[in-house]
Design a protein around this motif. Structure first.
Motif, PDB file in Angstrom:
ATOM      1  N   GLY A 224      16.460 -14.815  15.125  1.00  0.00           N
ATOM      2  CA  GLY A 224      16.541 -16.289  15.133  1.00  0.00           C
ATOM      3  C   GLY A 224      15.355 -16.974  14.495  1.00  0.00           C
ATOM      4  N   GLY A 225      14.692 -16.280  13.554  1.00  0.00           N
ATOM      5  CA  GLY A 225      13.521 -16.865  12.891  1.00  0.00           C
ATOM      6  C   GLY A 225      13.878 -17.997  11.941  1.00  0.00           C
ATOM      7  N   ARG A 226      12.869 -18.620  11.391  1.00  0.00           N
ATOM      8  CA  ARG A 226      13.052 -19.742  10.461  1.00  0.00           C
ATOM      9  C   ARG A 226      13.703 -19.279   9.155  1.00  0.00           C
ATOM     10  NH1 ARG A 226       9.464 -24.185  10.735  1.00  0.00           N
ATOM     11  NH2 ARG A 226       7.849 -24.075  12.329  1.00  0.00           N
ATOM     12  N   PRO A 227      14.396 -20.171   8.446  1.00  0.00           N
ATOM     13  CA  PRO A 227      14.814 -19.828   7.077  1.00  0.00           C
ATOM     14  C   PRO A 227      13.581 -19.743   6.170  1.00  0.00           C
ATOM     15  CG  PRO A 227      15.503 -22.069   7.666  1.00  0.00           C
ATOM     16  CD  PRO A 227      14.846 -21.488   8.888  1.00  0.00           C
ATOM     17  N   LEU A 228      13.699 -18.933   5.118  1.00  0.00           N
ATOM     18  CA  LEU A 228      12.557 -18.696   4.217  1.00  0.00           C
ATOM     19  C   LEU A 228      11.953 -20.003   3.688  1.00  0.00           C
ATOM     20  CD1 LEU A 228      11.359 -15.975   3.108  1.00  0.00           C
ATOM     21  CD2 LEU A 228      12.525 -16.539   0.988  1.00  0.00           C
ATOM     22  N   GLY A 229      12.831 -20.944   3.355  1.00  0.00           N
ATOM     23  CA  GLY A 229      12.390 -22.197   2.735  1.00  0.00           C
ATOM     24  C   GLY A 229      11.522 -23.053   3.650  1.00  0.00           C
ATOM     25  N   ASP A 230      11.509 -22.761   4.938  1.00  0.00           N
ATOM     26  CA  ASP A 230      10.669 -23.534   5.873  1.00  0.00           C
ATOM     27  C   ASP A 230       9.182 -23.272   5.662  1.00  0.00           C
ATOM     28  OD1 ASP A 230      12.798 -24.578   7.196  1.00  0.00           O
ATOM     29  OD2 ASP A 230      12.164 -23.905   9.197  1.00  0.00           O
ATOM     30  N   PHE A 231       8.859 -22.084   5.123  1.00  0.00           N
ATOM     31  CA  PHE A 231       7.443 -21.705   5.066  1.00  0.00           C
ATOM     32  C   PHE A 231       6.761 -22.339   3.858  1.00  0.00           C
ATOM     33  CE2 PHE A 231       9.180 -18.150   7.592  1.00  0.00           C
ATOM     34  CZ  PHE A 231       8.359 -18.275   8.711  1.00  0.00           C
ATOM     35  N   ARG A 232       5.620 -22.948   4.115  1.00  0.00           N
ATOM     36  CA  ARG A 232       4.841 -23.563   3.042  1.00  0.00           C
ATOM     37  C   ARG A 232       3.997 -22.504   2.332  1.00  0.00           C
ATOM     38  NH1 ARG A 232       1.424 -28.231   2.790  1.00  0.00           N
ATOM     39  NH2 ARG A 232       0.319 -28.019   0.816  1.00  0.00           N
ATOM     40  N   ALA A 233       3.648 -21.438   3.037  1.00  0.00           N
ATOM     41  CA  ALA A 233       2.791 -20.404   2.431  1.00  0.00           C
ATOM     42  C   ALA A 233       3.080 -19.055   3.076  1.00  0.00           C
ATOM     43  CB  ALA A 233       1.324 -20.766   2.630  1.00  0.00           C
ATOM     44  N   PHE A 234       2.735 -17.994   2.345  1.00  0.00           N
ATOM     45  CA  PHE A 234       2.978 -16.626   2.812  1.00  0.00           C
ATOM     46  C   PHE A 234       1.679 -15.830   2.702  1.00  0.00           C
ATOM     47  CE2 PHE A 234       7.011 -18.299   1.696  1.00  0.00           C
ATOM     48  CZ  PHE A 234       7.937 -17.672   2.511  1.00  0.00           C
ATOM     49  N   CYS A 235       1.229 -15.267   3.812  1.00  0.00           N
ATOM     50  CA  CYS A 235       0.048 -14.406   3.803  1.00  0.00           C
ATOM     51  C   CYS A 235       0.503 -12.967   3.968  1.00  0.00           C
ATOM     52  CB  CYS A 235      -0.900 -14.767   4.952  1.00  0.00           C
ATOM     53  SG  CYS A 235      -1.572 -16.418   4.810  1.00  0.00           S
ATOM     54  N   TYR A 236       0.262 -12.155   2.958  1.00  0.00           N
ATOM     55  CA  TYR A 236       0.654 -10.747   2.980  1.00  0.00           C
ATOM     56  C   TYR A 236      -0.554  -9.854   3.193  1.00  0.00           C
ATOM     57  CZ  TYR A 236       5.119 -12.183   0.975  1.00  0.00           C
ATOM     58  OH  TYR A 236       6.346 -12.770   0.768  1.00  0.00           O
ATOM     59  N   HIS A 237      -0.312  -8.673   3.765  1.00  0.00           N
ATOM     60  CA  HIS A 237      -1.330  -7.627   3.711  1.00  0.00           C
ATOM     61  C   HIS A 237      -1.616  -7.347   2.233  1.00  0.00           C
ATOM     62  CE1 HIS A 237      -3.552  -4.021   4.016  1.00  0.00           C
ATOM     63  NE2 HIS A 237      -2.582  -3.255   3.572  1.00  0.00           N
ATOM     64  N   GLN A 238      -2.912  -7.310   1.873  1.00  0.00           N
ATOM     65  CA  GLN A 238      -3.267  -7.190   0.446  1.00  0.00           C
ATOM     66  C   GLN A 238      -4.154  -5.977   0.198  1.00  0.00           C
ATOM     67  OE1 GLN A 238      -5.006 -11.016  -0.584  1.00  0.00           O
ATOM     68  NE2 GLN A 238      -3.143 -12.111  -0.073  1.00  0.00           N
ATOM     69  N   PRO A 239      -3.569  -4.772   0.058  1.00  0.00           N
ATOM     70  CA  PRO A 239      -4.375  -3.591  -0.268  1.00  0.00           C
ATOM     71  C   PRO A 239      -5.042  -3.773  -1.638  1.00  0.00           C
ATOM     72  CG  PRO A 239      -2.028  -3.130  -0.519  1.00  0.00           C
ATOM     73  CD  PRO A 239      -2.135  -4.476   0.124  1.00  0.00           C
ATOM     74  N   GLU A 303       2.295 -27.532   9.094  1.00  0.00           N
ATOM     75  CA  GLU A 303       3.112 -26.690   8.202  1.00  0.00           C
ATOM     76  C   GLU A 303       3.248 -25.264   8.758  1.00  0.00           C
ATOM     77  OE1 GLU A 303       4.615 -27.701   5.569  1.00  0.00           O
ATOM     78  OE2 GLU A 303       3.563 -29.500   4.871  1.00  0.00           O
ATOM     79  N   ALA A 304       4.384 -24.651   8.436  1.00  0.00           N
ATOM     80  CA  ALA A 304       4.634 -23.265   8.857  1.00  0.00           C
ATOM     81  C   ALA A 304       4.102 -22.304   7.798  1.00  0.00           C
ATOM     82  CB  ALA A 304       6.117 -23.036   9.063  1.00  0.00           C
ATOM     83  N   ILE A 305       3.407 -21.281   8.261  1.00  0.00           N
ATOM     84  CA  ILE A 305       2.824 -20.255   7.379  1.00  0.00           C
ATOM     85  C   ILE A 305       3.367 -18.906   7.842  1.00  0.00           C
ATOM     86  CG2 ILE A 305       0.655 -19.135   6.674  1.00  0.00           C
ATOM     87  CD1 ILE A 305      -0.705 -21.852   7.698  1.00  0.00           C
ATOM     88  N   ALA A 306       3.818 -18.090   6.889  1.00  0.00           N
ATOM     89  CA  ALA A 306       4.346 -16.760   7.243  1.00  0.00           C
ATOM     90  C   ALA A 306       3.230 -15.728   7.180  1.00  0.00           C
ATOM     91  CB  ALA A 306       5.461 -16.373   6.278  1.00  0.00           C
ATOM     92  N   ILE A 307       3.228 -14.821   8.147  1.00  0.00           N
ATOM     93  CA  ILE A 307       2.277 -13.701   8.139  1.00  0.00           C
ATOM     94  C   ILE A 307       3.101 -12.418   8.033  1.00  0.00           C
ATOM     95  CG2 ILE A 307       0.410 -12.520   9.400  1.00  0.00           C
ATOM     96  CD1 ILE A 307      -0.329 -15.399   8.963  1.00  0.00           C
ATOM     97  N   ALA A 308       2.824 -11.633   6.985  1.00  0.00           N
ATOM     98  CA  ALA A 308       3.532 -10.354   6.795  1.00  0.00           C
ATOM     99  C   ALA A 308       2.506  -9.237   6.868  1.00  0.00           C
ATOM    100  CB  ALA A 308       4.255 -10.336   5.453  1.00  0.00           C
ATOM    101  N   SER A 309       2.548  -8.507   7.966  1.00  0.00           N
ATOM    102  CA  SER A 309       1.540  -7.481   8.245  1.00  0.00           C
ATOM    103  C   SER A 309       2.167  -6.107   8.025  1.00  0.00           C
ATOM    104  CB  SER A 309       1.101  -7.661   9.704  1.00  0.00           C
ATOM    105  OG  SER A 309       0.179  -6.692  10.081  1.00  0.00           O
ATOM    106  N   TYR A 310       1.459  -5.241   7.271  1.00  0.00           N
ATOM    107  CA  TYR A 310       1.981  -3.882   7.020  1.00  0.00           C
ATOM    108  C   TYR A 310       0.886  -2.853   7.242  1.00  0.00           C
ATOM    109  CZ  TYR A 310       3.723   0.302   4.734  1.00  0.00           C
ATOM    110  OH  TYR A 310       4.117   1.602   4.494  1.00  0.00           O
ATOM    111  N   GLY A 311       1.228  -1.780   7.936  1.00  0.00           N
ATOM    112  CA  GLY A 311       0.311  -0.660   8.077  1.00  0.00           C
ATOM    113  C   GLY A 311       1.051   0.619   7.755  1.00  0.00           C
ATOM    114  N   SER A 312       0.475   1.399   6.861  1.00  0.00           N
ATOM    115  CA  SER A 312       1.137   2.630   6.419  1.00  0.00           C
ATOM    116  C   SER A 312       1.486   3.508   7.595  1.00  0.00           C
ATOM    117  CB  SER A 312       0.213   3.397   5.470  1.00  0.00           C
ATOM    118  OG  SER A 312       0.171   2.754   4.236  1.00  0.00           O
ATOM    119  N   GLY A 313       2.501   4.284   7.357  1.00  0.00           N
ATOM    120  CA  GLY A 313       2.861   5.248   8.403  1.00  0.00           C
ATOM    121  C   GLY A 313       4.239   5.210   9.003  1.00  0.00           C
ATOM    122  N   SER A 314       4.900   4.087   9.162  1.00  0.00           N
ATOM    123  CA  SER A 314       4.500   2.705   8.933  1.00  0.00           C
ATOM    124  C   SER A 314       5.005   1.780  10.041  1.00  0.00           C
ATOM    125  CB  SER A 314       5.104   2.183   7.602  1.00  0.00           C
ATOM    126  OG  SER A 314       6.500   1.961   7.751  1.00  0.00           O
TER     127      SER A 314
END
Ligand code: HMG
Length: 391
Positions: A224-239, A303-314
């Motif tokens: 039941g999360g927000r639609p993609l278009g709601d997010f003003r910004a996206f923070c990704y894990h950045q290797p 504003e809504a900001i998305a956090i996308a967290s990734y850890g190998s293994g995974s």
């Protein structure tokens, strides 16, 4: 179950190392075209720890300003997330707790799951705050990323710590429910106990990251999360920062959205400013992206900001945060700029010497060379014990 209590990130501060190796200097020795690093990977330089710095000194440096601003009284839990563990038994956070002079009436624990565990720490902290809204939980993500010399991963090293206070009625960011989750047993990156550098299946790791992103988005939507278009910004894990571009392009593509490279570049640039000069800080990386966004965006009030967290293994997690109106009054932009600019550039020979430096294992008394000019240092290894000191 939602209780209606607003919980989230009350303060955020980061620290990095004494030294920095520019990728131009690295290219001079690997023979790579500098554009491969600058454009292909999106990296300009990487933070290199001094011989007397480690995850504890960086963690204490990152967290000290939070304690100075908000006091230590309400901190009853410290959760330190790392994959650069310094002891198989004792939690690194106990040293940090001591260096910061926190109350003995506290619990301290260490969490591990590659680059993901800081997000687990934030989520667990939110649960504790729901149980006792009066307390603040100190979450610290701290890592030193190391690959074998001359391996493809070498250009994606780095080091940093991000400290966050998680509490009720936060002044920076409210953390939303739900989260999208994914766990897949994959050997894309790992470090057996007997190794000081990581093993990695480079290209496969990129694919594993993108597949996990699909997994978390699917679950986020089902929850039941927000639609993609709601997010003003996206923070990704950045290797490496170009990974954020690959990830966002992938997310837009598989959700059926228009992939506009110029818009992707403009939006992500606000989140990559710190990581492109610090390098991979593993658990800290996605929160360094968040720090960069907060410090560089004009105004994200509400504003809504998305956090996308990734850890190998995974393990991966996708969730939203909302910027609390007035959050900009509480930022530490100037301190963050200083943390990056105070680093001293080193040449390739000095970098390789630091990388080759290994702590003695004979149990003797070994003072460490005084290299860092930071507030905390690892002064010695004595009787198999780490001895830290505060300036
Ligand atoms: P590589 O073989 O050195 O580089 O490995 P490449 O040949 O794939 O080139 C990289 C990019 O530079 C490519 O762009 C090239 O085209 C481009 P892409 O095709 O990807 O868009 N390039 C150039 N661009 C401009 N001018 C040039 C030029 N030459 C080439 N002259 C690799 C790259 C990422 C595999 C390597 O650095 C590596 O193994 N890194 C470590 C693993 C990693 O970071 N994986 C990321 C996903 S997994 C993850 O994020 C988890 C992690 O953080 C660990 C954890 O969770 O704990 C790693």
């Amino acid at each position: 179950m939602s209780t209606g209590l607003a919980v989230g990130i009350h303060d955020l501060s980061f620290a990095t190392t004494e030294f920095v190796l520019p990728h131009l200097e690295l290219a001079g020795h690997t023979g790579a075209d500098p554009a491969k690093y600058h454009v292909g990977l999106g990296q300009r330089s990487m933070s290199i720890a001094a011989a007397d710095e480690d995850i504890v000194t960086m963690a204490a440096s990152a967290a000290a300003p939070l304690v100075a601003r908000w006091g230590a009284d309400r901190i009853r839990t410290v959760v330190l997330a790392t994959e650069t563990s310094i002891d198989q038994s004792k939690a690194a956070g106990v040293y940090v707790h001591s260096l910061l002079g926190l109350s003995p009436a506290a619990r301290v624990v260490e969490l591990k799951q590659a680059c993901y565990s800081a997000t687990a720490a934030v989520q667990f902290a939110l649960g504790l705050v729901h149980r006792n809204p009066g307390q603040l939980v100190l979450v610290i993500a701290t890592d030193v990323s190391r690959y074998d010399p001359d391996s493809p991963g070498e250009a994606t090293q780095g080091a940093a710590a991000v400290a966050m206070l998680v509490g009720a009625d936060p002044v920076l960011l409210r953390v939303e429910e739900p989260s999208g989750l994914s766990t897949v047993d994959v050997m894309d990156f790992w470090r057996p106990n007997y190794r000081s550098t990581a093993l990695v299946a480079g290209r496969e790791s990129v694919t594993a990251y993108l597949q996990a992103l699909e997994g978390v988005w699917k679950d986020y939507t089902e929850q039941g999360g927000r639609p993609l278009g709601d997010f003003r910004a996206f923070c990704y894990h950045q290797p490496f920062t170009k990974m954020a571009h690959k990830a966002h392009r992938h997310l837009l593509g598989f959700t059926g959205n228009v992939v506009d490279e110029d818009r992707i570049a403009a939006m992500l640039a606000l989140t990559t400013a710190y990581n492109e000069v610090v390098g991979n800080s593993y658990t800290a990386s996605v929160y360094l992206a968040l720090a960069s966004l907060l410090d560089h965006a004009d105004d994200l009030d509400g504003e809504a900001i998305a956090i996308a967290s990734y850890g190998s293994g995974s393990v991966a997690e996708f969730f939203g945060v909302t910027a609390v109106p007035g959050y900009r009054e509480h930022l530490r932009t100037e301190e963050h700029r200083r943390a990056v600019e105070r680093r001293r550039p080193i040449d390739f020979a000095a970098y390789r010497e630091l990388q080759a430096h290994a702590l003695p294992v004979d149990g003797g008394h070994h003072p460490l060379p005084r290299q860092t000019t930071g507030d905390y240092r690892l002064a010695a290894l004595s009787g198999h014990k780490r001895v830290y000191e505060r300036r």
